[in-house]
Design an enzyme around this catalytic site. Structure first.
Site: not given
Ligand code: NOJ
Length: 720
Positions: A271
């Site tokens: 993430d």
């Molecule tokens: C953080 C989020 O937790 C995740 O779900 C997302 O895909 C990413 N950011 C990218 O934006």
């Protein structure tokens, strides 16, 4: 074929330098203009970028994002393909969570459609739109089973049940990828957040989780297993730790369980800047340590923090990390790029698609997702001759109705609820009088006085759900409750239409409302569908994919819990005295619940043979169960018939009810049909703490009905 792909990977790998290999493991987020654009091109030219994320902040779901820019992506791709030494294309990823230009209902709502075929069709439309805008990889489906509606991200997931979550997980992966995601209109999917993120303590985002292996295998892992079995291309690891072990650096979760146990063979992306979090989480001191830990754990691609970019080559050169680990991660990335067909078709060529058809699908799914929670005296549907007074904070909202996590939908292409009601009444005698100021002393009452019926557009903004947007209190606000009370005091019937991203606690407002429609944040067609449902052009068929609680203090309260020590049936349904002194134990509305304008009755369960031996079951025999469903009401409509089991005595406590199958059927008024279910080895077991699946002989109860509290029950027996 598979072999050819692996040979191609070997061939590429044999020609790559260490720096180029590391480059494949790097995902950058880049402002793709001005100096930023030139810098990015240089990195791509050097072979130092494997992927570009088309999001420009860490919480993309709640921040305004740039529109997609296909020419810019194609130009970057041209540099990768023509000017980098290896010519390996980059892969462009974006948060296409529940729609692209056409926005579908939030996943918590669409899970309640209990219609996986329709969900798959909708995500096929979404894939087409996103692919047309240069997106090759979507960071979806999010399948975090969750028991805490304070958590803002509950909107993105499938609710509280692992079986329903698994069905929806498969449907969304198939919707994005089809049978072959190298096809022009298909994109690679990414199941997330692996693992346990939805169990974050107190519903606080990015927080710790405490999770037994037993819950992990039985509750949290099933929808990930379903995605892997459906061929999902990628997995995103989650921010949280499990029992003190950040998932980002956990070999147990990222390698042993994901690859060894589930058999995943795509790549794992972290993430956003999650490697950097390892220092905050207190398991690493330096950036290099973070990079080494993540790679050793099995994390293939580093999203945006450049820890792999800055440290992996040095770690390999110093002997701290074997190059074979880098090779392995690169293999995983190249496998997905090759399967996506990026080497043959690296560029996006814009084409046409039928936007009208996509909106019709969005309308259909919204129609099957909204849940009629209450309908006293059959006040709904409203007559089209009615004089409707409309009030409430969401009556002229557009953006909120799309929901959180909308990067490409345009609010100006949607209707608000006032417009939608007027349009739905077009040409009819009925009218809508809209109150302009709910807060002014008697303004609302003046509008109420002119009406036959009062409709209140209640709920919450999209800005109180989504990432980093949790709430400590999930009750409908005091202002809205007071509006409902004022409306009720007029003596006229009051309808509450609740536009929300989570199951709001409605206990205080409920007595003031004669009918309640949970309209969720259902995307592009929310307002139109809510209006058509109110006026009877549609018949509701959505069910709750999550328990509706009476108050925040009920959390956690979910249907598939085990019994308490003294309450034979657990705290969910029947034993109020074992719970709290100050609130009743039962939920406001149980899991799987939803009313219709018509009435369905379900016969007792029929089963010819109610016992069999364990060996027969293991060899593939099934209990064949059936019910007859009758539509005894005055409307044609759809009903979801749900099958739950209860394992009466087992070596470990089993839930009082577990959903194992469902069928959604359409019946014309007055019609009936037989519904057959097969329950066998795959439905009657559970996972032990070590992940082993077992079915234990003994007595089981089967429940078939219209929600998880049905008492339509039959006992069956597995003999040893
Ligand atoms: C953080 C989020 O937790 C995740 O779900 C997302 O895909 C990413 N950011 C990218 O934006």
């Amino acid at each position: 074929m598979q072999n050819d792909l692996e040979l191609k990977i070997d061939e590429l790998l044999s020609r790559m330098t260490l720096r180029e290999k590391v480059g494949q493991l790097v995902q950058v987020s880049a402002p793709i203009d001005g100096a930023g654009k030139e810098r990015l091109k240089n990195r791509v030219r050097n072979g130092s970028v494997g992927s570009v994320i088309l999001a420009f902040s860490s919480t993309a779901g709640n921040d305004a994002q740039r529109d997609t820019e296909v020419e810019v992506y194609n130009e970057l791709q041209r540099v990768a393909v023509e000017e980098s030494r290896m010519g390996i294309p980059v892969i462009f990823g974006r948060d296409v969570i529940h729609g692209h230009r056409t926005v579908m209902p939030i996943p918590l709502a669409s899970a309640g459609s209990f219609n996986p075929e329709l969900v798959e069709e909708c995500y096929t439309c979404v894939a087409k739109e996103a692919a047309n805008d240069g997106v090759q990889w979507a960071f979806s489906p999010m399948v975090d089973v969750c028991h805490d509606p304070r958590w803002g991200r509950i909107i993105e997931g499938p609710g509280e049940d692992p079986y329903l979550a698994s069905v929806m997980s498969r449907a969304i992966v198939k919707g994005f990828q089809g049978e072959d995601y190298s096809q022009k209109d298909r994109i690679a999917a990414c199941v997330k957040h692996y693992l346990g993120y939805g169990a974050s303590e107190g519903g606080r985002d990015y927080h710790r989780t405490e999770l037994s292996d037993y819950s992990l295998y039985n509750l949290i892992l099933p929808p990930f297993r379903a995605a892997v079995d459906a061929g999902v291309a990628t997995v995103m690891s989650s921010f949280n730790d499990i029992n003190g072990q950040p998932v980002t650096s956990s070999k147990k979760y990222l390698t042993d369980i994901l690859r060894g146990y589930l058999g995943f063979n795509g790549f794992v992306v972290s993430d956003w800047a999650a490697l950097a979090n390892l220092r905050r989480q207190g398991v690493a001191e330096t950036e290099a340590e973070c990079a080494a830990m993540a790679l050793r754990a099995g994390l293939d691609m580093d999203m945006v923090d450049d820890y792999y970019f800055n440290h992996l080559a040095a770690l390999v050169n110093s002997g701290e990390v074997p190059e074979a680990l880098v090779d392995n991660a690169v293999r995983n990335v190249l496998r997905v790029k090759l399967s996506k067909g990026l080497f043959e078709n690296p560029y996006t060529r814009k084409g046409e698609y039928d936007r009208g058809q996509h909106l019709r699908k969005a309308y259909e799914l919204a129609a099957e997702s909204m849940v009629l929670l209450k309908n006293d005296n059959h006040i709904l549907p409203l007559a089209k001759t009615a004089k409707i007074a409309l009030a409430g904070p969401l009556k002229q909202e557009r953006r909120a109705l799309l929901g959180s996590w909308v990067l490409d939908g345009k609010e100006e292409e949607t209707q608000h609820f006032y417009e939608a009601l007027q349009n739905a009444l077009g040409g009819c005698e009925g009218t809508v009088i809209c109150n302009t100021d709910d807060l002014a002393d008697d303004a609302a009452e003046k509008v109420f006085a002119q009406s036959d019926v009062i409709v209140l557009a209640l709920g919450e903004s999209h800005l109180v759900s989504g990432e980093r947007h949790s709430l400590a209190d999930i009750a409908l606000t005091e202002h809205q409750v007071s509006l409902a009370r004022r409306a009720h005091n007029t003596g006229k019937p009051v309808i509450g239409v609740v536009f929300c991203g989570r199951p709001l606690a409605l206990q205080i407002a409920e007595p003031y409302l004669d009918a309640i429609l949970c309209a969720w944040h259902c995307g592009s067609e929310t307002a139109a569908v809510a209006a058509d449902l109110l006026l009877g052009d549609l018949v509701p068929s959505g069910k709750t994919a999550i328990t509706f609680l009476k108050t925040t203090g009920h959390i956690p309260l979910y249907y598939n819990a085990t019994s308490g020590a003294l309450a034979n049936n657990g705290y969910y349904g029947q034993h109020p005295e074992d719970c709290y002194l100050d609130i009743p134990a039962q939920p406001m509305y149980p899991f799987g619940y939803g009313l219709s304008y018509t009435r369905f009755t379900c016969s007792p369960i029929h089963c010819e043979k109610t016992d069999m031996t364990w060996q027969e079951l293991k060899a593939g025999a099934c209990f064949r169960l059936s019910v007859t469903l009758c539509n005894t009401g005055a409307y044609d409509g759809k009903e979801t018939v749900q099958l739950y089991i209860r394992d009466k005595v087992a070596s470990v406590m089993r839930p009082i009810r577990e959903l194992k199958a469902f069928q959604k059927v359409f019946l014309s008024a007055g019609d009936h049909c037989r519904i057959d279910f097969s329950v066998g080895y795959d439905q009657l077991g559970f996972y032990r703490e070590n992940g082993e699946y077992v079915v234990e002989p003994g007595a089981f109860e089967i429940y078939i009905g219209d929600n998880c509290l049905t008492d339509n029950c039959l006992s069956i027996q597995i003999n040893p």
